[in-house]
Each structure stands twice: as C-alpha cells, then as structure tokens.
Design an enzyme around this catalytic site. Structure first.
Site, PDB file in Angstrom:
ATOM      1  N   SER A  13       0.014  10.658 -24.664  1.00  0.00           N
ATOM      2  CA  SER A  13      -0.456   9.896 -25.660  1.00  0.00           C
ATOM      3  C   SER A  13      -1.723   9.210 -25.594  1.00  0.00           C
ATOM      4  CB  SER A  13       0.668   8.615 -25.701  1.00  0.00           C
ATOM      5  OG  SER A  13       1.996   9.157 -25.930  1.00  0.00           O
ATOM      6  N   GLU A  34      -3.778  19.808 -19.576  1.00  0.00           N
ATOM      7  CA  GLU A  34      -2.482  19.513 -19.801  1.00  0.00           C
ATOM      8  C   GLU A  34      -1.443  20.247 -19.101  1.00  0.00           C
ATOM      9  OE1 GLU A  34      -0.100  17.007 -20.876  1.00  0.00           O
ATOM     10  OE2 GLU A  34       1.278  18.281 -20.302  1.00  0.00           O
ATOM     11  N   HIS A 428      10.550   3.199 -20.359  1.00  0.00           N
ATOM     12  CA  HIS A 428       9.136   2.443 -20.480  1.00  0.00           C
ATOM     13  C   HIS A 428       8.417   2.196 -19.199  1.00  0.00           C
ATOM     14  CE1 HIS A 428      10.592   0.893 -24.678  1.00  0.00           C
ATOM     15  NE2 HIS A 428      10.490   2.362 -24.632  1.00  0.00           N
TER      16      HIS A 428
HETATM   17  C1  LIG Z   1      12.511   9.512 -23.450  1.00  0.00           C
HETATM   18  C2  LIG Z   1      11.446   8.223 -23.800  1.00  0.00           C
HETATM   19  C3  LIG Z   1      11.624   7.521 -25.150  1.00  0.00           C
HETATM   20  C4  LIG Z   1      10.494   6.671 -25.454  1.00  0.00           C
HETATM   21  N1  LIG Z   1      10.824   5.988 -26.632  1.00  0.00           N
HETATM   22  C5  LIG Z   1       9.712   5.316 -27.231  1.00  0.00           C
HETATM   23  C6  LIG Z   1       9.632   4.593 -28.357  1.00  0.00           C
HETATM   24  O1  LIG Z   1      10.528   4.962 -29.305  1.00  0.00           O
HETATM   25  N2  LIG Z   1       8.519   3.725 -28.627  1.00  0.00           N
HETATM   26  C7  LIG Z   1       7.709   3.401 -28.018  1.00  0.00           C
HETATM   27  O2  LIG Z   1       6.857   2.713 -28.271  1.00  0.00           O
HETATM   28  N3  LIG Z   1       7.708   4.190 -26.567  1.00  0.00           N
HETATM   29  C8  LIG Z   1       8.789   4.934 -26.280  1.00  0.00           C
HETATM   30  N4  LIG Z   1       8.462   5.558 -24.952  1.00  0.00           N
HETATM   31  C9  LIG Z   1       7.361   5.221 -24.250  1.00  0.00           C
HETATM   32  C10 LIG Z   1       6.312   5.902 -24.590  1.00  0.00           C
HETATM   33  O3  LIG Z   1       6.395   7.019 -25.223  1.00  0.00           O
HETATM   34  C11 LIG Z   1       5.171   5.909 -23.436  1.00  0.00           C
HETATM   35  O4  LIG Z   1       4.787   4.649 -22.971  1.00  0.00           O
HETATM   36  C12 LIG Z   1       3.714   6.509 -23.842  1.00  0.00           C
HETATM   37  O5  LIG Z   1       3.993   7.786 -24.576  1.00  0.00           O
HETATM   38  C13 LIG Z   1       2.880   6.700 -22.320  1.00  0.00           C
HETATM   39  O6  LIG Z   1       1.704   7.359 -22.640  1.00  0.00           O
HETATM   40  P1  LIG Z   1       0.864   7.914 -21.477  1.00  0.00           P
HETATM   41  O7  LIG Z   1      -0.332   8.509 -22.276  1.00  0.00           O
HETATM   42  O8  LIG Z   1       0.794   6.657 -20.616  1.00  0.00           O
HETATM   43  O9  LIG Z   1       1.774   9.099 -20.831  1.00  0.00           O
HETATM   44  P2  LIG Z   1       2.299  10.228 -21.488  1.00  0.00           P
HETATM   45  O10 LIG Z   1       2.408  10.270 -23.058  1.00  0.00           O
HETATM   46  O11 LIG Z   1       3.491  10.503 -20.723  1.00  0.00           O
HETATM   47  O12 LIG Z   1       1.176  11.604 -20.979  1.00  0.00           O
HETATM   48  C14 LIG Z   1       1.032  11.883 -19.863  1.00  0.00           C
HETATM   49  C15 LIG Z   1       0.626  13.401 -19.563  1.00  0.00           C
HETATM   50  O13 LIG Z   1      -0.050  13.789 -18.579  1.00  0.00           O
HETATM   51  C16 LIG Z   1       0.345  14.974 -18.381  1.00  0.00           C
HETATM   52  N5  LIG Z   1       0.349  15.023 -16.828  1.00  0.00           N
HETATM   53  C17 LIG Z   1       0.935  14.353 -15.901  1.00  0.00           C
HETATM   54  N6  LIG Z   1       0.477  14.863 -14.610  1.00  0.00           N
HETATM   55  C18 LIG Z   1      -0.269  15.646 -14.993  1.00  0.00           C
HETATM   56  C19 LIG Z   1      -1.115  16.573 -13.858  1.00  0.00           C
HETATM   57  N7  LIG Z   1      -0.894  16.742 -12.643  1.00  0.00           N
HETATM   58  N8  LIG Z   1      -1.791  17.686 -14.381  1.00  0.00           N
HETATM   59  C20 LIG Z   1      -2.065  17.674 -15.835  1.00  0.00           C
HETATM   60  N9  LIG Z   1      -1.290  16.785 -16.749  1.00  0.00           N
HETATM   61  C21 LIG Z   1      -0.301  16.071 -16.375  1.00  0.00           C
HETATM   62  C22 LIG Z   1       1.912  15.033 -18.859  1.00  0.00           C
HETATM   63  O14 LIG Z   1       2.540  16.259 -18.831  1.00  0.00           O
HETATM   64  C23 LIG Z   1       1.828  14.194 -20.196  1.00  0.00           C
HETATM   65  O15 LIG Z   1       2.081  15.102 -21.095  1.00  0.00           O
HETATM   66  C24 LIG Z   1       9.476   6.322 -24.721  1.00  0.00           C
HETATM   67  C25 LIG Z   1       9.282   7.249 -23.583  1.00  0.00           C
HETATM   68  C26 LIG Z   1      10.240   8.463 -23.253  1.00  0.00           C
HETATM   69  C27 LIG Z   1      10.047   8.845 -21.826  1.00  0.00           C
END
Ligand SMILES: Cc1cc2nc3c(=O)[nH]c(=O)nc-3n(C[C@H](O)[C@H](O)[C@H](O)COP(=O)(O)OP(=O)(O)OC[C@H]3O[C@@H](n4cnc5c(N)ncnc54)[C@H](O)[C@@H]3O)c2cc1C
Length: 491
Positions: A13, A34, A428
C-alpha cells in the site's frame, strides 16, 4: 552494481504510493522492489470471494506465536505478498483517519502529524487536489453510487437509534466496476509504469539494508544467482509493512542489542524500539443464524461500520463491522447468517516482532499479544452486550435469528471465556517501528531511522498512537505525506 536515487522496499500500500509520487519528478530515478509477483490470480479481484482470497500465492503464510490471551492459540497472520501488498488481500474498507487519533499521535511525540498536516495528504488519496486540479493518481473508492441494501439501511437505523454508537455508516470500499482496486491499480496505472525513471522489480526479496559506516548505501536482495547489492544514492525507503520493515531492520543489525545478540547478528545501531510495541485490533465475531437473508450491494461482505463509546470513555474503544450472508471465511463454510465483528480499536496490549534466527529465509516471530491486557477482553465483553441490544432493535426484526457465536454466554465470566475462545485478529498490525521524540522511538518525525543517514520507514509500522478505524486510508495518507517530506528534503 545497479544504482538508483531512491530504492523503495515493498510494493504494498505505502510503497506503491511512494513509487508513484517520487517518480513524478523525471530528474530522479526510483526502484520499487516487491517480493511477490507483479499480478495476482484473477480471484484476487472478486470482492465476493474475499475469504477465499487469502490464498498461498499472494501472502506470506505467517502465523503468530501462541497467544496467552487467547488460551494459547496461534493465529494465521496473512500479509499481502504481491504488487499492491495487503491492499490485494484486504477487506477493501476505506475509512478516513479520525482527527482525534492524530491528536493522540502528537501526544505520543509525533510533532507535525496533526490533523491539519495530514488533511491535504488524505485528500490526495481520494483524488482531491489543491482545490483547482484533481490529484492523480488516487483511489476511486466511494465513486460508485451504489445504494445501500435493506439490511445495511436497517442496521444503520438500529445503530443510530441506540445512544451508544456513533459514526454509523455505509462506508466506502475499494471496488471499481465490481472489481477490487488494489493500490497498485490505483497508483501504478500503465501511464505511471511507463515512466522511464521508474523501475519495478517484482519477485525480489530484500534481505537487509547495506550500510557503510552510519550511511545506508543500498540494499542486499536475494536473486536466483545469489545476493545482489543495489545502490541508493539518495535514500532507501522501507515500505515492507509492520512485520516486514522491522524484520529487515533487525536483520541489518538495527534493533535492540540484546535481541540481536541472542540471534547472532552484529549490532550496527542499538535501537530498542525496533519491533517493539506491535499493536493489532482484536476481533470478536458475533454470528446469528439468518432470519431472512442479509446481502450486500457489492457482494463484499461488510458494508456498515460504527464506533461504540460508553459514557465513561473519552473516546471509542470498539468498532462494529457488519457481516452479511454468503461471506466465505478462508477454509470455512459460507457464513450462515448475519452478524458483526466487534473490534478493539484502542488496544492496550503491546506485542513484538522478533527474528527466529539469523537465517533471512526464516519466518519472523510475530507476537501481537492479542488480549494480553485484560482491559481489551473487558471492552469486548461490554461490546457484545451493546451489540445484542442493537440486534434486538425492531429495525432488524426481519433479519435476526438465533445467536450462534458466542452463543449462550451471558455472565461476565462466561462472556470473557467465550471471547478468549473465539476472538482473533482484525489483520491490522501497526506501530512496530514508530516515529516520535521518545528516546526509544526508532524513527524521527520525518520517518528517518535514528542513527542511520539515508534510511526511512514508510508504512503501517510508523504509526505512533491510536487508529480507531481500519488503517488502510491512514497508511496511504502517511505515504503521501512521506513523499512530500522526501521531496522537500531534496530541496
Ligand atoms: C487480510 C487483511 C484484511 C484487511 N482489511 C482491511 C480493510 O478492509 N480496511 C483497512 O483499512 N485495512 C485493512 N487491512 C489492513 C491494511 O490492508 C494494511 O494496514 C495496509 O495495507 C498496510 O500497508 P503497508 O504498506 O504497511 O504494508 P503492505 O501493504 O503489507 O505492504 C508491504 C509489502 O512489502 C513487501 N515486502 C515485505 N518484505 C519484503 C522484502 N523483504 N523484500 C521485498 N518486499 C517485501 C510485501 O510483499 C508487501 O507487498 C487488512 C489487512 C489484511 C492482511
């Protein structure tokens, strides 16, 4: 060695927003790395298949360590592993950050992250620009004009009649033309991917960041032929999520010295707050056998949300989310009736992200300590009672049937036991690498890693305080603001 101005680790995200915004300036080169594939399976885009979507190809397959607050149960802990990250597997609910939560962030030392500062960033997420020109790219949630179902309307009316609930609404969903919109779809459309200064490398996993003295000079990535060093002449931006980012920092020797010593990793920066204070919203299902079928407009399972605030609480501690018939939790039969999940949105419990050992391919030890603090279980007990009052409303008479979960529990003791037996995670995780001014906060308020030059974290880990709604929109606004901070730092 390949060299870029900015190397973004994690195309989830936050990472997709960063890649899109930073590559708007054609004078800088941006690499987005990614670990997962560039596309997921077709099923990923079907909103009605949500429960089934948490499928092995597109998540990390992690579980929590046994949770004492849940009678020792371990929980599956999916996190997206595909371009789009967790936005490709999440529930698609998009709720705006509450200004009162940002007051809490500032009270926790996040100076400059108040509601006024975040408002323009949140507006950009929703496609609202500076008032004259629309912001592009952006997410399209809420632009569907889909009307609420009879069930959703009845539930909102029942919640509004009951004095304890507020913000009862049919919320926005990241669904466009009947299909899930991931953040990659929204922020990395073909026109952005075609930019000559943006490179996206999928199926590439970062093992650790590369340090030269106190400067971060790039990342080490695992490739089929071995570990490759990729250089970052300006900054490395960790956007690997609330589990992934602390994991990479720990593997790089940035974290609590005692823990690094235990797993045999040389300490580069002793930073006790890395992987500490992991928070998650505990989730309690309340399931009814159907009276008549409660459906949703999009086929997605949950259209209505509301916050529960009792008279003696300064702010809401529980969110109610509706569940409609047909929802298919992964590996379970279709959901039998209608119901709610009741979610602790201001948990007192604090957990950790730790390394199992020094092997970069090992799963991290994830301990959100769900219901570890007794007050988190108590608020769920109170919430079940409040939700039962809502179910008794005449508005819901056509839909209600017998309560299946938690069932016949009624005393405090019975309800608490039922909660510990049936509660889980709302998926979350946040706060595991927080910004702030406290000495143990790993990040400064510009999200830079203390003790290292040229390294920031930008994702759900940085959140320093309360998030009283589903956190996705908040994470996107954080990434928008981070892009501004990074651009300003370039001068
Ligand atoms: C099942 C589920 C349902 C949810 N439902 C909701 C909802 O309906 N509404 C809402 O507001 N929130 C929801 N959430 C929470 C929300 O989606 C997350 O808070 C948000 O997407 C987090 O974003 P981020 O960028 O922190 O991490 P992420 O979107 O998880 O991105 C991290 C990325 O880094 C990559 N990555 C990790 N380690 C490495 C590495 N070593 N090398 C290369 N790439 C790597 C991963 O593959 C991933 O693509 C939900 C989460 C989940 C899991």
């Amino acid at each position: 060695m390949h060299q870029f101005d900015y190397v973004i680790v994690g195309g989830g995200s936050a990472g997709c927003v960063l890649a899109s915004r930073l590559s708007e300036d054609t004078a800088v080169t941006v690499l987005l790395i990614e670990a997962g594939d560039p596309d997921g399976p077709a099923l990923m885009r079907d909103p009605s298949a949500w429960g089934d979507q948490v499928i092995p190809e597109i998540h990390w397959g992690s579980s929590t360590v046994p949770q004492p607050g849940l009678g020792g149960r371990s929980l599956p802990y999916p996190r997206g592993k595909v371009l789009g990250g967790s936005s490709a597997i999440n529930g698609m609910i998009l709720l705006p950050t509450l200004p009162s939560d940002l007051d809490d962030w500032v009270a926790n030392g996040a100076m400059g992250w108040d509601a006024d500062a975040l408002a323009p960033c949140a507006a950009r997420v929703r496609g609202l620009g500076d008032g004259q020109t629309p912001a592009t790219p952006s997410v399209h949630a809420g632009q569907q004009g889909v009307s609420a179902t009879p069930f959703a309307s009845a539930l909102v009316a029942a919640l509004k009649d009951d004095g304890l609930w507020h913000d009862a609404q049919v919320h926005d969903l990241m669904i466009v033309d009947g299909r899930r919109e991931t953040v990659a779809d929204a922020y990395l459309p073909p026109s952005v991917l075609a930019r000559p200064n943006l490179t996206v490398r999928a199926a590439t996993s970062v093992v650790r960041v590369a340090l030269s003295g106190d400067r971060c000079i790039g990342v080490e990535a695992a490739t089929p032929t071995g570990v490759e060093l990729i250089g970052a002449s300006r900054e490395v931006l960790l956007a690997a999520g609330a589990i992934g980012s602390p994991r990479i920092l720990l593997a790089s020797g940035i974290g609590p010295a005692d823990h690094l010593g235990e797993v045999g990793i040389e300490v580069a920066v002793d930073s006790p707050g890395v992987g500490a204070r992991l928070q998650d919203h505990a989730k309690q299902p309340l399931v009814l056998r159907p009276g008549s079928t409660a459906t949703t407009s999009h086929g997605q399972f949950a259209e209505v949300s509301a916050l529960l605030q009792t008279a003696d609480e300064p702010h809401a501690r529980v969110q109610l989310l509706s569940l409609a018939s047909g929802f298919k939790p992964a590996g379970a039969p279709p959901f039998p009736g209608f119901g709610f999940v009741l979610n602790v949105i201001d948990p007192m419990s604090r957990g950790t992200v730790r390394l199992r050992d020094s092997d970069p391919s090992s799963q991290p030890l994830i301990d959100p300590d769900i219901l570890g603090d007794p007050s988190d279980a108590s608020v769920l007990v109170a919430a079940i009672r409040a939700a039962r009052d809502v179910i008794a409303s005449p508005h819901l008479a056509p839909f209600r049937g017998e309560e299946l979960v938690p069932g016949h529990a009624s005393t405090d003791d019975e309800l608490e036991q039922a909660v510990r037996r049936t509660a889980g995670t709302y998926f979350h995780p946040y706060g595991s690498c927080r910004m702030g001014q406290a000495p143990d906060a790993p990040l400064d308020v510009d999200l830079s890693v203390r003790g290292v030059i040229g390294l920031r974290v930008v994702d759900a880990s940085v959140i320093p305080g309360r998030v009283s709604v589903n956190p996705h929109a908040t994470v996107l606004a954080i990434a928008e603001r981070a892009a501004d901070l990074i651009t300003q730092a370039r001068g």
